[in-house]
Enzyme design. Structure first.
Site, PDB file in Angstrom:
ATOM      1  N   ASP A  77     -14.478   0.490  -1.360  1.00 17.34           N
ATOM      2  CA  ASP A  77     -13.766   1.714  -0.988  1.00 17.34           C
ATOM      3  C   ASP A  77     -14.657   2.624  -0.154  1.00 17.34           C
ATOM      4  OD1 ASP A  77     -15.353   2.116  -3.306  1.00 17.34           O
ATOM      5  OD2 ASP A  77     -14.221   3.925  -3.830  1.00 17.34           O
TER       6      ASP A  77
ATOM      7  N   GLU B 261     -15.706   3.459  -6.445  1.00 18.84           N
ATOM      8  CA  GLU B 261     -17.041   4.051  -6.510  1.00 18.84           C
ATOM      9  C   GLU B 261     -17.035   5.442  -5.905  1.00 18.84           C
ATOM     10  OE1 GLU B 261     -21.198   5.090  -5.562  1.00 18.84           O
ATOM     11  OE2 GLU B 261     -19.500   4.963  -4.192  1.00 18.84           O
TER      12      GLU B 261
END
Length: 376
Positions: free
Chosen positions: A68, A133
């Site tokens: 991400d 994250e």
């Protein structure tokens, strides 16, 4: 075009704004499955996680990372489209180029090279990838680690591909991170007219002396591995927007980045004592994002520093500065954890980029680390 650059561009083209993976893990898994890795999806909520492992013998070396990215911000501020990777003057532009799709590409091509030469290597290699994250980080790495621990799967070495380098690849390696303790403080007063302060109680005025104490406080002195603990206010909100109304309450958001010299419980106690001394009417909420961790000198740190020196000629500096990473979820298992990735000068910024040459250097470093730990 090199294999690392090609893969990095394909990953950047996936608009994986957290918590979306947008196909990144599929691209990486395809390459790794061809090398003999076994893949296992571990999705929780709207988060995509994947665990890919090659071999069952110890020691287990894990590449950890996230697919991400943070939002790109206004596209018109970019030199290029943030999700249309483009090379200009030797730099690869795109959201995630440095944080951390460049690292992921280098990890995969490093494995391809290493396994091609050492197909019968010792131990095992695995990838732990998440799309959670940059966000809350509650359904990502921590959930995968809990699953692995529940079935007795032990990680010996872990390399996280966070962008740790300062000016050139390999000049800084993280062998630990500070803890992160956040909070939300609401101080209540009595709303009123600014012309009649005796009929009101201004919570901003009441809070100000406590803030002065908090901002001037020395929480600890740090130690040889960690800088002193810091306290920062990130947001202050109070009032109606009108200039003639005394607010009824004020809210602040704050954060401690703390060393191993103090616990989060001690910080909470110290802050609450300071607030109580001011006799404030307050409400306090805490959020512990991660405890500090430190990897002591050992075989992983030795291998990483040797690999960096051999490929770049640099004597890397080990540090615990900077923000938190998913290493905080892996280190408590007893694994040796370090972080090494590209130069971080443009991460989370408009026009994020990474030097194309650095991608190849990083791939070679990663491959050399595997050679040192799993063949020598």
């Amino acid at each position: 075009m090199s294999a690392t650059l090609e893969l990095a561009k394909r990953l950047i083209a996936c608009a994986s704004i957290t918590p979306r993976d947008a196909g990144c893990q599929g691209l990486l898994a395809q390459r790794l499955l061809a090398l003999g890795f076994q893949g296992e999806q571990m999705n929780f909520g709207e988060v995509d996680n994947i665990w890919l492992r090659r071999g069952q013998k110890p020691p287990l070396f894990v590449f950890a990372g996230h697919t991400d990215v943070v939002p790109p911000g206004p596209p018109d501020k970019w030199l290029t489209d943030p999700f249309t990777p483009e090379v200009r003057n030797g730099l690869l532009y795109g959201r995630g180029a440095a944080d951390m799709k460049g690292s992921l590409a280098a990890m995969v091509t490093a494995c391809e090279h290493f396994i091609n030469v050492h197909s019968d290597h010792a131990g095992s290699i695995a990838f732990l990838l998440t799309s959670d994250e940059e966000g809350p980080a509650i359904n990502g790495t921590i959930k995968v680690v809990e699953t692995l621990q529940a079935r007795g799967e032990k990680i010996d070495y872990c390399l996280v591909g966070e962008p740790t380098s300062q000016k050139q690849v390999g000049d800084m390696i993280k062998n630990g991170r500070r803890g992160s303790l956040g909070g939300r403080l609401i101080v209540r007063g009595i709303q009123g007219h600014v012309a009649y302060p005796h009929l009101a109680d201004n919570p901003i005025h009441s809070l100000a002396p406590a803030l002065a104490v908090l901002c001037a406080q020395t929480w600890d002195q740090g130690n040889k591995d960690f800088p002193p603990t810091t306290f920062q206010i990130s947001n202050i909100q109070g009032g109606t927007g009108a200039t003639n109304v005394i607010p009824g309450e004020v809210e602040i958001l704050f954060n401690f980045r703390y060393s191993t010299e103090v616990t989060h419980q001690q910080l909470q106690q110290q802050m609450e004592e300071i607030l109580s001394q001011q006799r404030l009417n307050y409400e306090l909420e805490w959020t512990l994002s991660g405890k500090p961790f430190l990897t002591a000198p050992g075989s992983l740190m030795t291998a990483v520093s040797q690999a960096v020196r051999g490929i770049t000629g640099i004597d890397a500096e080990f540090s615990t500065t900077g923000g938190t990473s998913d290493g905080r979820f892996i280190a408590p298992t007893g694994a040796q954890v370090v972080e090494l990735g590209p130069v971080n000068a443009t991460i989370h910024k408009v026009n994020e980029c990474v030097a194309v040459a650095d991608l190849e250097i990083l791939s070679r470093i990663y491959s050399r680390i595997l050679e040192i730990l799993l063949t020598e």
